[in-house]
Design an enzyme around this catalytic site. Structure first.
Site, PDB file in Angstrom:
ATOM      1  N   GLY A 135      81.140 -49.011  -1.610  1.00 60.76           N
ATOM      2  CA  GLY A 135      80.698 -49.310  -3.337  1.00 60.76           C
ATOM      3  C   GLY A 135      82.067 -49.139  -4.084  1.00 60.76           C
TER       4      GLY A 135
ATOM      5  N   GLY B 158      78.634 -64.255   5.383  1.00 65.04           N
ATOM      6  CA  GLY B 158      77.831 -63.423   6.079  1.00 65.04           C
ATOM      7  C   GLY B 158      78.079 -62.032   6.237  1.00 65.04           C
TER       8      GLY B 158
ATOM      9  N   PHE C 290      90.088 -44.790   0.045  1.00 61.68           N
ATOM     10  CA  PHE C 290      89.711 -44.371   1.409  1.00 61.68           C
ATOM     11  C   PHE C 290      88.724 -43.673   1.858  1.00 61.68           C
ATOM     12  CE2 PHE C 290      90.594 -41.033   4.665  1.00 61.68           C
ATOM     13  CZ  PHE C 290      90.585 -41.703   5.827  1.00 61.68           C
TER      14      PHE C 290
ATOM     15  N   TYR D 198     102.199 -52.515  -8.654  1.00 63.26           N
ATOM     16  CA  TYR D 198     100.733 -51.712  -9.093  1.00 63.26           C
ATOM     17  C   TYR D 198     101.059 -51.242 -10.568  1.00 63.26           C
ATOM     18  CZ  TYR D 198      96.545 -49.361  -8.012  1.00 63.26           C
ATOM     19  OH  TYR D 198      95.291 -49.038  -7.919  1.00 63.26           O
TER      20      TYR D 198
END
Lengths: 558, 558
Positions: A139, A272, A206, A478
């Site tokens: 999530g 899938g 992570f 970033y």
């Protein structure tokens, strides 16, 4: 489902873990200067779920009976808090929506399959009953790859893969491990480390993301220079589809037409559900050391890191914080309470004095890190080779103290967003990759674009950046940005800022994302990134693979 | 079209270049012993095209007029010899068919487009007029990726990309070059070398294959350990389709859903025509050295090379010939005519004596090569590291003499096939890749399978193998087999032998091909390799991308 660990329903990470600035004396003044906010201490230890307005589940008794029949009643949940945990990822937009009970559509039911067969049966049921299935790993998506379409009228099933969390096999001769898709990073590393191995894949997320999720969203970890992007790491996989299972046996390389492996990677559930992967694993390195360097300017640092790559020095990572991020990084240092820490602080003052004497503009200087792994001899040789290049580009070698500090703090950053949101402040990220020749322009253009956006909105804001993930031909940049949001209209102004940065990437020859996937958040730039004809081809693939639109519809391209 | 170089219509390579055994004294006795053939000197310097029965072109005047309108009449050819040059690749089956005028269907017209716009217009015409378009690079395919389906009734256009042969741009900062797809290997390397760069991609077919062909068939060069497979090398590309052009900008890495780049690579013309690629290029190395090692056994050699990989020694390639290939290799050494050569031969005799004294079974020993590139210091260090591991696994270091010899001969092997065909002997190859843990089994099973096939056919035959292309998790095994064919029934017995080897790969956990693509030749194993559901997904992609089946239909999967 007590055995499946979930994040806070309202924020990043586990309940009870926070960002705290009170032991970082420079932080509040820094934020005050950067975006004009006077920080208050954190009030929000948690948020009472009772305040949340959860739309009722529309799952029919028939559908629930079928799902319970497949995975057992104890693994099928209508619990409101679980439905909210599963309704979205952790993008700033989603966090804001969650805190405001601003739910258009949430999953009607959460299922925790216990085997690949159950996944297959759930998918067949989804097609037969015209349900929507959204696979759920940790999530942690920040590209809205999990959020249902607001206009979805069908019953939505969140398929939580958390029970499929085992390292099944290690082929020690080949450096390959076969692992179930739903395993969280730390749990997987524990299982591998116990046998002397590591995957070496450490994205910021992570602690709260899964192997299957990394593959489905085309993730990249901090140490990708050595261990590869997830597309390099994954050699075989099983993808369950309503019509059958795609089985890709582990192969070092193959010449079997268009790469099915590379179609599944990044497919975000649209083809899938990935249940199992065979991945490169590496022996735990004998030595692991992070060294810090201070460069006088961003440009010198960029050139130096490019030279490391050209010289083919095997690094685990190389990273540069630009001047703004370097300032931020110094501001988030903890106050020293130990004698050793106080000595280090004194050393730092002395270093600053040296840099000023050398004529450095201390506002321009950039901290850089390089990570070395291998035998003591390898590490020593590579450190020497890197130091030689760094010094030739003006750097001062700061050594392993700040490096170790970076290594400890590396997973903390996402927590900052929750803390800032409580102070009506958005802190968010956009990242990209481009060839070396374009990085300076990409960097400058992102800065200019965000400043124009802030000006358009009549506010002052912050931006900073780092370079990470080096390749032969380029690298990742970033960006982190922050500004005080308008409580009346937070979403639109967020889009103004985020869009300005994203568009600047594309206009500068960079990609819409290096490792955060597409989801819904980055879709507006897909045609500009991979061309309209490329999007048409991808849409065709999804259409033919999922004619009923039951598999996480609307993600990547729509 | 005089400026587009073509191979012999009847064999490999340019007219006038042959395999010659008369300066290799050990060769004829070797062949006599291996497969029972008494070699005759080569008779066939060329084959008279007048003997060939070419089916008439079915191209209508209307279609020809349209094609001439697009590319100019001088670039549209109905010439019979050119049509035969373009009718197939150079698999043994195709060579046999060609020599027997055994053509089911040949291209009706050959077109040489001069620009991407022309390619696009030809593809639009193909869809509108229901033509079949088969893109043609160097014509070196050995997987029947070029041969039209025998039952094809539509007009077939061979689209020869040979005029699109320029290196367009080198981004020296990023190590990226933008190159037209139709350039042949040597022409491209000349253009790159002139500016100090190399692609480093050297497949056996290098002299007669193109950059676009390498990408379309998922090729790998001899030096892939350093330079990568073509999928690693290609960073951006342009794919012309009837409905528009897929433009993938050069990016070091990206997270934009399923990889379109990896869908196009290996697509063998089924998704459209690749016109331009942006690829990794490298500075020409300061040093390039090949060192030879003799191992007592195949197993020791395999383990040693795996250890090189585990130790992460940066090699350009590592290769092992098994015992049979080692014997073959010694048999194809030229007779020494120079004093130096005679001394080397004496040295070799002495070496043999040493090995026998050490108790080696000289029938089991395996020659191995490793290639080192970089600075003199890098090369020296890596040579030392490799020698240490090799010796620990029983090897004798033979030095750079045999290594240099290997480097000179490396593109000669394919010519041997034409020479053998003239002697009613098939010499052909099958190659695969598998994880390290499976390589011993793959090797043994291929040997067993081919011997069973020879026994079934009542003939004696030969097989030999080498290991090349090392990866973290495995390597490529490349088999060469030879037997005397039956003139009455050459195709069926060929299928018996080839199929036995291919099936043994799959049954041993290896892939149907590491770098020769699929074409028609390897299709029977696609479902077993990537699973039936994987094939279904791939078929779906081709169906949606080319609903009329105008783009090289029937290749890869059908």
């Amino acid at each position: 489902m007590a055995h499946v660990k979930h994040q806070k329903w309202w924020g990043w990470g586990e309940e009870g873990v926070f960002f705290d600035y009170r032991n970082k004396p420079a932080f509040a003044p820094f934020v005050k200067e950067a975006i004009g906010v006077s920080l208050r201490p954190r009030q929000r230890d948690t948020v009472d779920f009772a305040t949340v307005q959860v739309p009722a589940s529309t799952a029919s008794e028939d559908v629930l009976a079928r799902l319970r029949g497949i995975s057992g009643p104890e693994n099928v949940s209508l619990d409101d808090e679980l439905r909210i945990v599963h309704w979205a990822g952790k993008s700033v937009l989603e966090l804001m929506q969650t805190l405001r009970s601003d739910f258009a559509r949430v999953p009607d039911v959460v299922v925790y399959p216990g085997s690949e067969d159950e996944v297959a049966e759930i998918l067949r049921t989804a097609v037969a009953q015209d349900l929507v299935v959204i696979p759920f790993g940790g999530g942690s998506s920040i590209s809205r790859s999990l959020q249902p379409a607001p206009e979805e009228t069908r019953c939505i099933v969140s398929l939580d893969m958390g029970r499929l969390n085992k390292v099944l096999e290690i082929d020690e001769t080949s450096g390959l491990a076969t692992i179930q898709a739903g395993v969280l990073g730390p749990d997987m590393e524990d299982q591998l480390n116990a046998r002397g191995w590591t995957l070496g894949h450490f994205p910021d997320s992570f602690a709260y993301s899964t192997l299957g999720g990394w593959a489905a969203t085309r993730s990249s970890g901090m140490q990708s220079d050595k261990y590869g992007d997830i597309a390099d790491i994954v050699r075989g996989l099983r993808l369950v589809r309503p019509s059958g299972t795609v089985v890709l046996r582990p192969l070092p390389s193959t010449s079997t037409g268009p790469s099915l492996r590379e179609m599944v990677i990044g497919s975000e559930g649209r083809l899938g559900v990935i249940t199992e992967l065979t991945v490169h694993v590496h022996r735990l390195p004998q030595e692991h050391e992070v060294i810090a360097y201070m460069f006088p300017t961003w440009q010198q640092a960029l050139t130096a890191v490019r030279r490391y790559t050209e010289a083919e020095i095997p690094l685990t990572f190389a990273r540069i914080s630009d001047a703004h991020e370097t300032a931020f990084s110094l501001a988030t240092q903890k106050a020293s309470t130990s004698v050793k820490g106080k000595l280090a602080a004194k050393g730092q003052d002395a270093l600053w004095a040296v840099m000023r004497r050398r004529g450095w503009d201390t506002d321009a200087m950039c901290i850089s890190y390089a990570c070395f792994e291998g035998s003591a001899k390898d590490v020593a040789e590579r450190k020497k080779a890197v130091a030689r290049i760094a010094k030739a580009h003006g750097a001062v070698v700061l050594g392993s103290g700040p490096g170790a500090l970076y290594d400890q703090k590396k997973f903390d950053t996402p927590h900052l967003r929750d803390f800032l949101l409580e102070q009506n402040t958005v802190g968010d990220v956009s990242e990209t990759a481009a060839p070396w020749s374009k990085l300076t322009t990409v960097h400058k253009n992102a800065y200019d674009a965000v400043q124009r956006a802030y000006a358009q909105l009549g506010k002052s804001g912050w931006i900073m950046s780092h370079m990470s993930h080096s390749y032969h031909s380029g690298a990742c940049l970033y960006f982190t940005f922050a500004y005080v949001f308008d409580e009346e209209n937070p979403y639109e102004e967020y889009q103004v800022v985020k869009s300005a940065i994203q568009q600047s990437f594309i206009d500068s020859g960079a990609t819409l994302s290096h490792h955060h996937g597409v989801g819904v958040e980055h879709q507006p730039w897909m045609e500009q990134d991979v061309s309209p004809e490329g999007v048409a081809l991808m849409k065709g693939l999804f259409q033919v693979a999922d004619p009923g639109g039951n598999l996480n519809p609307g993600k990547v391209v729509s």
